[in-house]
Motif scaffolding. Structure first.
Motif, PDB file in Angstrom:
ATOM      1  N   THR A 164      85.564 100.961  81.015  1.00 48.41           N
ATOM      2  CA  THR A 164      85.427  99.687  80.311  1.00 48.41           C
ATOM      3  C   THR A 164      84.896  99.871  78.893  1.00 48.41           C
ATOM      4  OG1 THR A 164      85.033  98.526  82.391  1.00 48.41           O
ATOM      5  CG2 THR A 164      84.362  97.419  80.360  1.00 48.41           C
ATOM      6  N   ARG A 165      83.861 100.667  78.749  1.00 49.58           N
ATOM      7  CA  ARG A 165      83.248 100.824  77.433  1.00 49.58           C
ATOM      8  C   ARG A 165      84.089 101.687  76.495  1.00 49.58           C
ATOM      9  NH1 ARG A 165      78.598 100.262  80.693  1.00 49.58           N
ATOM     10  NH2 ARG A 165      77.130  98.727  79.861  1.00 49.58           N
ATOM     11  N   LYS A 166      85.118 102.328  77.035  1.00 50.64           N
ATOM     12  CA  LYS A 166      86.013 103.088  76.163  1.00 50.64           C
ATOM     13  C   LYS A 166      86.886 102.165  75.318  1.00 50.64           C
ATOM     14  CE  LYS A 166      86.480 107.178  79.127  1.00 50.64           C
ATOM     15  NZ  LYS A 166      86.007 108.161  78.147  1.00 50.64           N
ATOM     16  N   TYR A 167      87.248 101.005  75.893  1.00 53.44           N
ATOM     17  CA  TYR A 167      88.103 100.097  75.135  1.00 53.44           C
ATOM     18  C   TYR A 167      87.380  98.829  74.700  1.00 53.44           C
ATOM     19  CZ  TYR A 167      88.717  98.029  79.829  1.00 53.44           C
ATOM     20  OH  TYR A 167      88.513  97.487  81.071  1.00 53.44           O
ATOM     21  N   ASP A 168      86.109  98.660  75.108  1.00 51.78           N
ATOM     22  CA  ASP A 168      85.333  97.485  74.693  1.00 51.78           C
ATOM     23  C   ASP A 168      83.902  97.916  74.433  1.00 51.78           C
ATOM     24  OD1 ASP A 168      84.340  95.011  74.182  1.00 51.78           O
ATOM     25  OD2 ASP A 168      85.115  94.048  75.983  1.00 51.78           O
ATOM     26  N   SER A 169      83.639  98.334  73.210  1.00 56.30           N
ATOM     27  CA  SER A 169      82.329  98.881  72.864  1.00 56.30           C
ATOM     28  C   SER A 169      81.259  97.812  72.728  1.00 56.30           C
ATOM     29  CB  SER A 169      82.428  99.673  71.548  1.00 56.30           C
ATOM     30  OG  SER A 169      82.892  98.824  70.508  1.00 56.30           O
ATOM     31  N   SER A 170      81.640  96.525  72.737  1.00 55.22           N
ATOM     32  CA  SER A 170      80.648  95.454  72.568  1.00 55.22           C
ATOM     33  C   SER A 170      79.964  95.086  73.881  1.00 55.22           C
ATOM     34  CB  SER A 170      81.307  94.208  71.974  1.00 55.22           C
ATOM     35  OG  SER A 170      82.339  93.732  72.816  1.00 55.22           O
ATOM     36  N   VAL A 171      80.379  95.694  75.005  1.00 60.17           N
ATOM     37  CA  VAL A 171      79.752  95.388  76.287  1.00 60.17           C
ATOM     38  C   VAL A 171      78.321  95.909  76.299  1.00 60.17           C
ATOM     39  CG1 VAL A 171      79.787  95.845  78.757  1.00 60.17           C
ATOM     40  CG2 VAL A 171      81.915  95.380  77.561  1.00 60.17           C
ATOM     41  N   ASP A 172      77.386  95.023  76.682  1.00 63.10           N
ATOM     42  CA  ASP A 172      75.977  95.411  76.766  1.00 63.10           C
ATOM     43  C   ASP A 172      75.593  95.688  78.218  1.00 63.10           C
ATOM     44  OD1 ASP A 172      73.374  95.911  76.110  1.00 63.10           O
ATOM     45  OD2 ASP A 172      72.777  93.802  76.060  1.00 63.10           O
ATOM     46  N   LYS A 173      75.774  94.686  79.087  1.00 63.26           N
ATOM     47  CA  LYS A 173      75.485  94.841  80.509  1.00 63.26           C
ATOM     48  C   LYS A 173      76.751  94.614  81.322  1.00 63.26           C
ATOM     49  CE  LYS A 173      70.581  93.657  80.874  1.00 63.26           C
ATOM     50  NZ  LYS A 173      69.609  92.707  81.498  1.00 63.26           N
ATOM     51  N   LEU A 174      76.851  95.358  82.414  1.00 65.53           N
ATOM     52  CA  LEU A 174      78.001  95.210  83.299  1.00 65.53           C
ATOM     53  C   LEU A 174      77.513  95.391  84.735  1.00 65.53           C
ATOM     54  CD1 LEU A 174      81.075  94.912  83.653  1.00 65.53           C
ATOM     55  CD2 LEU A 174      81.262  97.369  83.406  1.00 65.53           C
ATOM     56  N   GLU A 175      77.524  94.311  85.512  1.00 62.31           N
ATOM     57  CA  GLU A 175      77.025  94.360  86.885  1.00 62.31           C
ATOM     58  C   GLU A 175      78.084  93.848  87.848  1.00 62.31           C
ATOM     59  OE1 GLU A 175      73.295  92.484  87.580  1.00 62.31           O
ATOM     60  OE2 GLU A 175      72.417  93.183  85.701  1.00 62.31           O
ATOM     61  N   LEU A 176      78.250  94.562  88.948  1.00 58.56           N
ATOM     62  CA  LEU A 176      79.121  94.121  90.030  1.00 58.56           C
ATOM     63  C   LEU A 176      78.241  93.421  91.056  1.00 58.56           C
ATOM     64  CD1 LEU A 176      81.988  94.145  91.171  1.00 58.56           C
ATOM     65  CD2 LEU A 176      81.445  96.300  92.288  1.00 58.56           C
ATOM     66  N   LEU A 177      78.431  92.113  91.236  1.00 52.39           N
ATOM     67  CA  LEU A 177      77.569  91.306  92.084  1.00 52.39           C
ATOM     68  C   LEU A 177      78.164  91.158  93.479  1.00 52.39           C
ATOM     69  CD1 LEU A 177      76.812  88.494  89.477  1.00 52.39           C
ATOM     70  CD2 LEU A 177      75.541  90.607  89.856  1.00 52.39           C
ATOM     71  N   GLN A 178      77.358  90.599  94.380  1.00 54.83           N
ATOM     72  CA  GLN A 178      77.846  90.338  95.734  1.00 54.83           C
ATOM     73  C   GLN A 178      79.076  89.446  95.642  1.00 54.83           C
ATOM     74  OE1 GLN A 178      76.181  91.846  98.276  1.00 54.83           O
ATOM     75  NE2 GLN A 178      77.864  91.278  99.602  1.00 54.83           N
ATOM     76  N   SER A 179      80.152  89.852  96.312  1.00 50.32           N
ATOM     77  CA  SER A 179      81.450  89.212  96.091  1.00 50.32           C
ATOM     78  C   SER A 179      82.066  88.755  97.401  1.00 50.32           C
ATOM     79  CB  SER A 179      82.404  90.184  95.388  1.00 50.32           C
ATOM     80  OG  SER A 179      81.823  90.716  94.220  1.00 50.32           O
TER      81      SER A 179
END
Length: 839
Positions: A164-179
């Motif tokens: 993800t951060r390879k093509y979107d460097s503006s990402v700060d936090k990335l969490e996978l939540l209960q789904s």
């Protein structure tokens, strides 16, 4: 009856809630049923111990599994899920939530098909379009491009947060939540210089569409052997809003990837986004700049997918990628994290015990782990009915971890090196779990092993043709965030959490998977017997769930990627080098059965150049280029106009691109031939035609002179001199010419034209164009259904604006649609004609 007046929508919502209540009751009952005590079940490879259990406990042991052998232990613990039960559960959930998945994906396809997309920008690699919809005051953006990879390659990259951060460097936090079972809930926050930070909470669902589903969604023409992948994200209430961060709204944000045929190594990618960033008005210039930025993001994803397809992202060391990480992170040493997992196979393992279809054994690790103490490692083994590629894709899909490891409370992905995934993982506070309340800072590496590595660790018998994939999660030398510890979690050590999958031979659809697990929580690292039993149960459950997931994925892929018919392009590649013996007189069809002979006997319908015995159409000047275009597989998908798919490709004999227009028609080959041969029909479908003149006619071909009306005040009128021939081939003749497969049905019709130089002098009033190839090719699927193609590569000469060329291509598609409609009408008229018994 709730009494009073309630809207129908409210009643429908109440019904949906009733369904969910029933599903919850079912789950609670099954959980309660599974809490009954059961025993370890012996397997044939284990030497059973003497059974000293009481009659009551023996009865409980028989509850755990049908056909159980003697037990190895008599201590009670929670029963493990049986693999068949998990498979049924996965299948039930898939069916139960089909409507939810379709609803999320349908938002994206509906936006894709929305009329009014306007051109914004066109780069060398991508085209950007925008449209204003009734859904929002903000414009939707669509970026389209092509990538040299498969649908699976693209799916692996877009579904793995490692990239993800390879093509979107503006990402700060990335969490996978209960789904929920039908999608993945993801929380992302963004920080951008000069703008207030924003965050989003979305649910993402994906679906591989079969050929029929893709055509129903208007992604390609019906009958075109294609498949599509749809991935879409929409708003979901799963994470509280944060102070100082603006919560944006995602109406639709995802990808549509199309492959023709489904296994093609060149796909068409559409990135479609409709997001309301909130926080006040955004100037149009800023909005356009954001839209153009999305094209760079899409191009970066395409490059990653291409690199993944070439295997560059699966190797250690520099990848040669033009997309940089958001930070200058060095690659991790993959061997350092993978080799301990592979070395564990040589440990002294205990006798295996059975959990459903999984076998579990244990071994003692030497004291060289991060804690400096001895630990017991648990290994669960199982066979999965899927390919190694499917297992690899499932492991690389970061969202799948919660599906086979539901005990996870928090899974947050951090920025890190390009060849590994860095994450923080916290487990639920459950006393019955081996790492209850534990928090881990982890690094995950994975790759296919080389032959040397397979031999080095003795993973398969020497010289056996096999493929091995390994993935391991272990400690990452960064402390768990203080905020997580403050929430009541305890920092732990992930000694090993890895998988080794073996396929013999490499393309086998039945693989053997071993899962290694060892983790500790807190400072008390002593292995208690109860904790070990929980770890055994959890490890077995993990591989059973993963097996059900992979087998379900394999089934979905098979339905989406393949049909019962052999793909024509693969057939042509396979038969390109085969020499066909020409039929002898004895083998030739009799006049009564030969389609060509029967129509040739009628002078009014005689074809130009009926096929001669032993003639090769590919060596014929008139047909060679058209058949060459037919054999090509590198067509670039374009738009669909009136049910006709437009595709283009570059050719070596012209600077003008060749065009292929394809559709399906409900008529016979004879009807199409008769329609195209009738000169009075020409002006019905070619409205721009001015002059149509036969210059010369022979038994083999006809030379035509045509000129056309002025299409624009900026463009001079054109004329052409062409030589045209057509053939109607039987099934046997089309096979001998390598035009169709044995599965194709009734035959082939070809009509082709090329320039005839020197037959008519040019005039000053018309610009003489060059026809490298122009023609029609139709393959009969049944007696009254054909696959209809129009191939063309025509140089109009001179300098013509691009918009005129594009308009001309669109007009050609409408011409094909007109021919299709007229032929279908002609076929219906044939059917309605009365039968004359006597004259």
């Amino acid at each position: 009856d709730p009494a009073g007046s309630l809207p129908g929508a409210v009643m429908d919502a109440m019904n949906v809630e009733s369904y969910k209540k029933l599903a919850l009751i079912r789950k609670l009952c099954e959980d309660n049923h599974n809490k009954g005590p059961a025993e370890f079940i012996g397997v044939p490879t284990a030497q059973p111990e003497k059974n000293t259990a009481s009659p009551k406990k023996s009865a409980k042991a028989s509850f755990a599994s049908k056909g159980a052998t003697d037990t190895l232990s008599n201590d009670s613990f929670e029963s493990c899920l049986d693999e068949e039960e998990v498979k049924r559960e996965v299948e039930d959930l898939k069916e139960f939530y089909t409507s939810e998945v379709n609803a999320i994906c349908r938002r994206l396809t509906a936006l894709h098909n929305f009329r009014g997309w306007s051109f914004l920008s066109d780069t060398e690699s991508a085209k950007v379009e925008t449209v204003l919809t009734p859904l929002s005051e903000h414009k939707a953006v669509r970026v389209s491009l092509e990538a040299e990879c498969t649908l699976e390659d693209f799916w692996c990259v877009i579904s793995n947060v490692k990239y993800t951060r390879k093509y979107d460097s503006s990402v700060d936090k990335l969490e996978l939540l209960q789904s929920p079972p039908y999608g993945s809930v993801i929380y992302t926050s963004y920080s951008d210089k000069g703008a207030q930070p924003r965050d989003f909470c979305t649910i993402t669902a994906s679906k591989f569409l079969t050929e029929r589903e893709g055509s129903d969604a208007q992604l390609y023409t019906e009958g075109i052997h294609s498949s599509a992948l749809v991935i879409n994200s929409v708003d979901f209430d799963g994470h509280p809003e944060q102070e100082g961060i603006i919560r944006g709204s995602v109406l639709a944000n995802g990808f549509i990837a199309i492959a023709t045929p489904p296994t093609a190594r060149r796909i068409r990618i559409f990135y479609i986004s409709l997001i309301d960033p909130k926080g006040g008005h955004i100037p149009s210039k800023v909005a356009d700049a954001i839209s153009l930025g999305l094209s760079e993001k899409t191009a970066a994803i395409a490059r990653l997918a291409e690199a993944f397809g070439r295997g560059e992202l699966r190797k250690s060391g520099p990848h040669g990628m033009s997309v940089k990480d958001s930070q200058d992170n060095e690659d991790v040493d993959e061997d350092r994290h993978l080799y301990p997992l592979l070395q564990n196979q040589a440990l002294k393992w205990s006798s295996p015990i059975g959990f459903g279809n999984a076998q579990v054994d244990t071994a003692t690790l030497p004291p060289n782990t991060p804690t400096g103490k001895k630990h017991t490692i648990v290994r669960a083994s199982i066979e999965m009915q899927c390919t190694l590629a499917t297992f690899e894709n499932a492991m690389m899909n970061s969202e799948n971890r919660r599906k086979y490891e539901p005990e996870i409370e928090l899974l947050r992905f951090e920025d890190g090196p390009s060849n590994a995934t860095i994450s923080t993982c916290c487990y639920k506070k459950d006393k019955k779990h081996s790492v209850s309340n534990g928090a881990f800072s982890e690094v995950t590496v994975s790759r296919k092993l080389s032959k040397e590595e397979i031999d080095k660790f003795h993973l398969v018998t020497k010289n056996m043709k096999a493929a091995v994939y390994a993935a391991n999660t272990s400690d990452w030398p960064v402390e768990v965030a203080k905020s997580i510890i403050d929430d009541g979690f305890t920092a732990g050590h992930m000694v090993v959490n890895g998988f080794i999958a073996v396929a013999v031979p490499p393309e086998a659809k039945l693989i053997r998977v071993c899962h290694h697990w060892c983790a500790t929580v807190g400072h008390d690292d002593e292995d208690h017997q109860s904790t070990l039993k929980h770890a055994q149960q959890e490890t077995a459950n993990r591989v059973i769930r993963l097996a059900a997931l992979c087998q379900n994925t394999e089934s979905v892929k098979s339905q989406a990627f393949f049909t019962e018919e052999e793909d024509v392009s693969n057939f042509r590649k396979r038969t390109a080098s085969v020499k066909y013996d020409q039929p002898t007189k004895e083998d030739s069809p009799t006049p009564s059965k030969s389609l060509t002979n029967s129509v040739s006997s009628n002078p009014a319908t005689k074809e130009l150049g009926s096929p001669k015995q032993g003639s090769d159409l590919r060596g014929n000047r008139i047909y060679s280029k058209l058949l060459g275009l037919m054999d090509r597989a590198d067509w670039n998908k374009g738009s669909v106009v009136e049910g006709c798919l437009i595709e283009t490709t570059s050719v070596e004999y012209s600077s003008v691109k060749a065009v292929r227009i394809s559709t399906m028609a409900n008529c016979s080959l004879e009807t199409l031939r008769d329609f195209l041969k009738d000169e009075s029909n020409v002006r019905k479908y070619d409205t721009a035609l001015n002059t149509f003149q036969i210059v010369k006619q022979t038994d083999e071909s006809v030379i035509l002179y045509t000129n056309y009306k002025r299409q624009s005040m900026l463009v001079a009128p054109r004329d052409f001199v062409s030589e045209t021939a057509n053939k109607l081939l039987t099934r046997e003749e089309s096979l001998s010419q390598r035009l169709t497969t044995a599965q194709d049905n009734k035959g082939v019709f070809i009509q082709s034209s090329v320039s005839a130089n020197g037959m008519k002098e040019p005039t000053k009033d018309w610009v003489r164009g060059t026809i490298y190839v122009f023609g029609y090719l139709a393959i009969a699927e049944s007696s009254k259904r054909i696959q209809f193609f129009n191939y063309s590569c025509v140089d109009p000469s001179g300098n013509i604006p691009k918009w005129v060329t594009d308009a001309s291509t669109a007009m050609s598609a409408k011409t094909v649609a007109t021919i299709r409609g007229l032929c279908e009408e002609m076929e219906k008229n044939k059917d309605s004609e009365p039968v004359v018994l006597f004259e």
